[in-house]
Scaffold this motif. Structure first.
Motif, PDB file in Angstrom:
ATOM      1  N   LEU A  21       0.809  -1.250  -0.121  1.00 29.69           N
ATOM      2  CA  LEU A  21       0.250   0.037  -0.152  1.00 29.69           C
ATOM      3  C   LEU A  21       0.947   1.326  -0.058  1.00 29.69           C
ATOM      4  O   LEU A  21       0.550   2.120  -0.568  1.00 29.69           O
ATOM      5  N   TYR A  22       1.791   1.188   0.811  1.00 31.46           N
ATOM      6  CA  TYR A  22       2.795   2.141   0.781  1.00 31.46           C
ATOM      7  C   TYR A  22       3.588   2.463  -0.626  1.00 31.46           C
ATOM      8  O   TYR A  22       3.463   3.834  -1.140  1.00 31.46           O
ATOM      9  N   HIS A  24       2.487   1.644  -3.260  1.00 34.55           N
ATOM     10  CA  HIS A  24       1.348   1.903  -4.347  1.00 34.55           C
ATOM     11  C   HIS A  24       1.048   3.415  -4.334  1.00 34.55           C
ATOM     12  O   HIS A  24       1.075   4.047  -5.327  1.00 34.55           O
ATOM     13  N   LYS A  25       1.107   4.047  -3.016  1.00 30.16           N
ATOM     14  CA  LYS A  25       0.865   5.530  -2.859  1.00 30.16           C
ATOM     15  C   LYS A  25       2.032   6.250  -3.295  1.00 30.16           C
ATOM     16  O   LYS A  25       1.826   7.311  -3.875  1.00 30.16           O
ATOM     17  N   MET A  26       3.101   5.999  -2.720  1.00 29.39           N
ATOM     18  CA  MET A  26       4.381   6.650  -3.206  1.00 29.39           C
ATOM     19  C   MET A  26       4.903   6.874  -4.586  1.00 29.39           C
ATOM     20  O   MET A  26       5.550   7.709  -5.220  1.00 29.39           O
ATOM     21  N   ALA A  28       2.469   6.259  -7.275  1.00 29.82           N
ATOM     22  CA  ALA A  28       1.255   6.384  -8.192  1.00 29.82           C
ATOM     23  C   ALA A  28       1.370   4.799  -8.799  1.00 29.82           C
ATOM     24  O   ALA A  28       0.757   5.305 -10.135  1.00 29.82           O
ATOM     25  N   GLN A  77     -12.460   1.074   0.543  1.00 26.36           N
ATOM     26  CA  GLN A  77     -11.567   2.284   0.864  1.00 26.36           C
ATOM     27  C   GLN A  77     -12.708   3.459   1.451  1.00 26.36           C
ATOM     28  O   GLN A  77     -11.999   3.953   2.331  1.00 26.36           O
ATOM     29  N   ASP A  81     -11.821   4.383   5.388  1.00 28.40           N
ATOM     30  CA  ASP A  81     -11.377   5.852   5.632  1.00 28.40           C
ATOM     31  C   ASP A  81     -12.278   6.634   6.359  1.00 28.40           C
ATOM     32  O   ASP A  81     -11.827   7.502   7.239  1.00 28.40           O
ATOM     33  N   ASP A  95      -3.859  14.021   6.776  1.00 30.92           N
ATOM     34  CA  ASP A  95      -2.793  14.537   5.928  1.00 30.92           C
ATOM     35  C   ASP A  95      -1.548  14.795   6.582  1.00 30.92           C
ATOM     36  O   ASP A  95      -0.435  15.284   5.803  1.00 30.92           O
ATOM     37  N   PRO A  99       2.430   8.017   5.249  1.00 29.37           N
ATOM     38  CA  PRO A  99       1.814   7.019   4.293  1.00 29.37           C
ATOM     39  C   PRO A  99       2.008   5.643   5.059  1.00 29.37           C
ATOM     40  O   PRO A  99       0.950   4.881   4.916  1.00 29.37           O
ATOM     41  N   ALA A 103      -1.472   3.194   6.106  1.00 27.94           N
ATOM     42  CA  ALA A 103      -1.316   2.015   5.525  1.00 27.94           C
ATOM     43  C   ALA A 103      -1.683   1.020   6.662  1.00 27.94           C
ATOM     44  O   ALA A 103      -2.559  -0.029   6.081  1.00 27.94           O
ATOM     45  N   GLN A 106      -5.194   1.551   7.683  1.00 24.07           N
ATOM     46  CA  GLN A 106      -6.340   0.806   6.602  1.00 24.07           C
ATOM     47  C   GLN A 106      -6.237  -0.693   6.609  1.00 24.07           C
ATOM     48  O   GLN A 106      -7.211  -1.072   6.576  1.00 24.07           O
TER      49      GLN A 106
END
Length: 156
Positions: A21-22, A24-26, A28, A77, A81, A95, A99, A103, A106
């Protein structure tokens, strides 16, 4: 004390899910959960050194649990969230959180409320220990408190 390989594989799956997940986010990334699992499986297959490096033990993760976590977080999701945001305080805004910490939360929230393949106390303990691998006591206490509060709120 004897180590249970099945439990080790579950712990490795949780860690791997957080890492995916990390990543994936970092980055994109657009890989689907099954593609992420296939890539990790290829990377770890019969490679004890890589397994130790990525999952902390010379063991492959429970790939079924890993894929369930990644698929579940993707599919649920909005629900995850919403519960996460409900557990945050003025000091803990998403925010401003790492991340990796997001993760962890989540995955834990998915597993606690939507996967339901384990006892809440065990899941909370697993993710609290996982948090300790990356963060100090402030974040560990926050994760434990947030997950405990959510579990009591939704499970009674």
């Amino acid at each position: 004390m004897r180590v249970n390989p099945s439990l080790q594989k579950k712990s490795a799956a949780r860690l791997s899910a957080v890492q995916c997940l990390y990543h994936h986010k970092m980055n994109a990334q657009t890989l689907s959960p099954p593609q992420q699992v296939a890539a990790l499986k290829a990377q770890l297959a019969n490679n004890r050194d890589e397994q130790k490096l990525l999952v902390g033990a010379p063991i492959e993760p429970n790939y079924a649990l890993l894929e369930a976590l990644l698929e579940g977080v993707a599919q649920r999701q909005a629900d995850i969230d919403a519960r996460l945001d409900g557990a945050l305080t003025a000091e803990w805004k998403r925010d401003r959180m790492s991340p990796v910490l997001v993760a962890i939360l989540q995955c834990a929230i998915f597993e606690l409320f939507f996967h339901k393949d384990g006892k809440p106390a065990v899941i909370i303990d697993e993710y609290t220990r996982l948090t300790r691998s990356f963060f100090g006591e402030g974040e560990v206490n926050f994760v434990y408190g947030a997950l405990s509060t959510l579990s009591k709120q939704y499970h009674g």
